[in-house]
Scaffold this motif. Structure first.
Motif, PDB file in Angstrom:
ATOM      1  N   ILE A 138     -76.128  23.336  -7.322  1.00 12.32           N
ATOM      2  CA  ILE A 138     -77.068  22.285  -7.719  1.00 12.32           C
ATOM      3  C   ILE A 138     -78.307  22.324  -6.825  1.00 12.32           C
ATOM      4  O   ILE A 138     -79.437  22.268  -7.312  1.00 12.32           O
ATOM      5  CB  ILE A 138     -76.388  20.902  -7.664  1.00 12.32           C
ATOM      6  N   THR A 139     -78.100  22.464  -5.515  1.00 16.28           N
ATOM      7  CA  THR A 139     -79.223  22.565  -4.591  1.00 16.28           C
ATOM      8  C   THR A 139     -80.054  23.793  -4.915  1.00 16.28           C
ATOM      9  O   THR A 139     -81.289  23.740  -4.932  1.00 16.28           O
ATOM     10  CB  THR A 139     -78.727  22.631  -3.132  1.00 16.28           C
ATOM     11  N   TYR A 140     -79.389  24.890  -5.187  1.00 12.34           N
ATOM     12  CA  TYR A 140     -80.109  26.120  -5.526  1.00 12.34           C
ATOM     13  C   TYR A 140     -80.972  25.905  -6.771  1.00 12.34           C
ATOM     14  O   TYR A 140     -82.147  26.243  -6.790  1.00 12.34           O
ATOM     15  CB  TYR A 140     -79.139  27.267  -5.744  1.00 12.34           C
ATOM     16  N   PHE A 167     -84.274  25.548  -4.679  1.00  6.80           N
ATOM     17  CA  PHE A 167     -84.637  26.943  -4.426  1.00  6.80           C
ATOM     18  C   PHE A 167     -85.338  27.604  -5.610  1.00  6.80           C
ATOM     19  O   PHE A 167     -85.891  28.685  -5.469  1.00  6.80           O
ATOM     20  CB  PHE A 167     -83.420  27.746  -3.967  1.00  6.80           C
ATOM     21  N   ASN A 168     -85.332  26.973  -6.766  1.00  2.50           N
ATOM     22  CA  ASN A 168     -86.115  27.468  -7.884  1.00  2.50           C
ATOM     23  C   ASN A 168     -87.519  26.865  -7.914  1.00  2.50           C
ATOM     24  O   ASN A 168     -88.316  27.202  -8.778  1.00  2.50           O
ATOM     25  CB  ASN A 168     -85.397  27.209  -9.211  1.00  2.50           C
ATOM     26  N   GLU A 219     -88.593  29.008  -3.058  1.00  3.22           N
ATOM     27  CA  GLU A 219     -88.967  30.415  -3.196  1.00  3.22           C
ATOM     28  C   GLU A 219     -89.598  30.953  -1.911  1.00  3.22           C
ATOM     29  O   GLU A 219     -89.370  32.097  -1.527  1.00  3.22           O
ATOM     30  CB  GLU A 219     -89.899  30.596  -4.388  1.00  3.22           C
ATOM     31  N   VAL A 220     -90.379  30.110  -1.234  1.00  5.65           N
ATOM     32  CA  VAL A 220     -90.976  30.499   0.049  1.00  5.65           C
ATOM     33  C   VAL A 220     -89.876  30.736   1.079  1.00  5.65           C
ATOM     34  O   VAL A 220     -89.897  31.727   1.814  1.00  5.65           O
ATOM     35  CB  VAL A 220     -91.970  29.426   0.555  1.00  5.65           C
ATOM     36  N   VAL A 221     -88.901  29.852   1.119  1.00  3.34           N
ATOM     37  CA  VAL A 221     -87.794  29.992   2.065  1.00  3.34           C
ATOM     38  C   VAL A 221     -87.058  31.304   1.822  1.00  3.34           C
ATOM     39  O   VAL A 221     -86.813  32.077   2.754  1.00  3.34           O
ATOM     40  CB  VAL A 221     -86.815  28.796   1.962  1.00  3.34           C
ATOM     41  N   ILE A 222     -86.730  31.579   0.572  1.00  2.00           N
ATOM     42  CA  ILE A 222     -85.988  32.796   0.248  1.00  2.00           C
ATOM     43  C   ILE A 222     -86.796  34.047   0.571  1.00  2.00           C
ATOM     44  O   ILE A 222     -86.271  35.024   1.111  1.00  2.00           O
ATOM     45  CB  ILE A 222     -85.553  32.792  -1.235  1.00  2.00           C
ATOM     46  N   SER A 223     -88.077  34.037   0.279  1.00  2.00           N
ATOM     47  CA  SER A 223     -88.870  35.252   0.475  1.00  2.00           C
ATOM     48  C   SER A 223     -89.332  35.451   1.909  1.00  2.00           C
ATOM     49  O   SER A 223     -89.515  36.588   2.342  1.00  2.00           O
ATOM     50  CB  SER A 223     -90.077  35.261  -0.470  1.00  2.00           C
ATOM     51  N   ASP A 224     -89.526  34.369   2.668  1.00  2.00           N
ATOM     52  CA  ASP A 224     -90.148  34.495   3.984  1.00  2.00           C
ATOM     53  C   ASP A 224     -89.207  34.353   5.177  1.00  2.00           C
ATOM     54  O   ASP A 224     -89.572  34.732   6.284  1.00  2.00           O
ATOM     55  CB  ASP A 224     -91.279  33.483   4.143  1.00  2.00           C
TER      56      ASP A 224
END
Length: 88
Positions: free
Chosen positions: A45-47, A51-52, A57-62
């Motif tokens: 649910i959090t994802y 995260f979408n 997206e910044v957290v995942i990529s950076d």
């Protein structure tokens, strides 16, 4: 279902705390056991809700972190996101 504004603010605060803890644990583990893997587990649910979004997206990529997305109802890992190159 979209989060209400106060729920988004709480989710962002929770994300800030989780990232801070992850970074602190990673720093400490690098000193005592640099080969040990560390993951940040988040609910599906959090994802889906954070995260979408652009901030997620910044957290995942950076950030060079490993994420586990967990289906909390079925108690199983749905997705593993390995660290990207990371800018930090």
């Amino acid at each position: 279902m979209r989060l209400k504004n106060f729920e988004v603010e709480k989710a962002i605060a929770d994300l800030e705390q989780a990232i801070g803890q992850y970074v602190l644990y990673r720093l400490l583990l690098n000193r005592v056991d640099p080969e040990r893997e560390i993951y940040l587990a988040i609910s599906d649910i959090t994802y889906d809700e954070i995260f979408n979004e652009p901030i997620g997206e910044v957290v995942i990529s950076d950030l060079p972190m490993q994420l586990l997305v967990v289906d909390v109802e079925k108690i199983k890992v749905k997705l593993w996101i390995p660290p990207r190159s990371g800018k930090l």
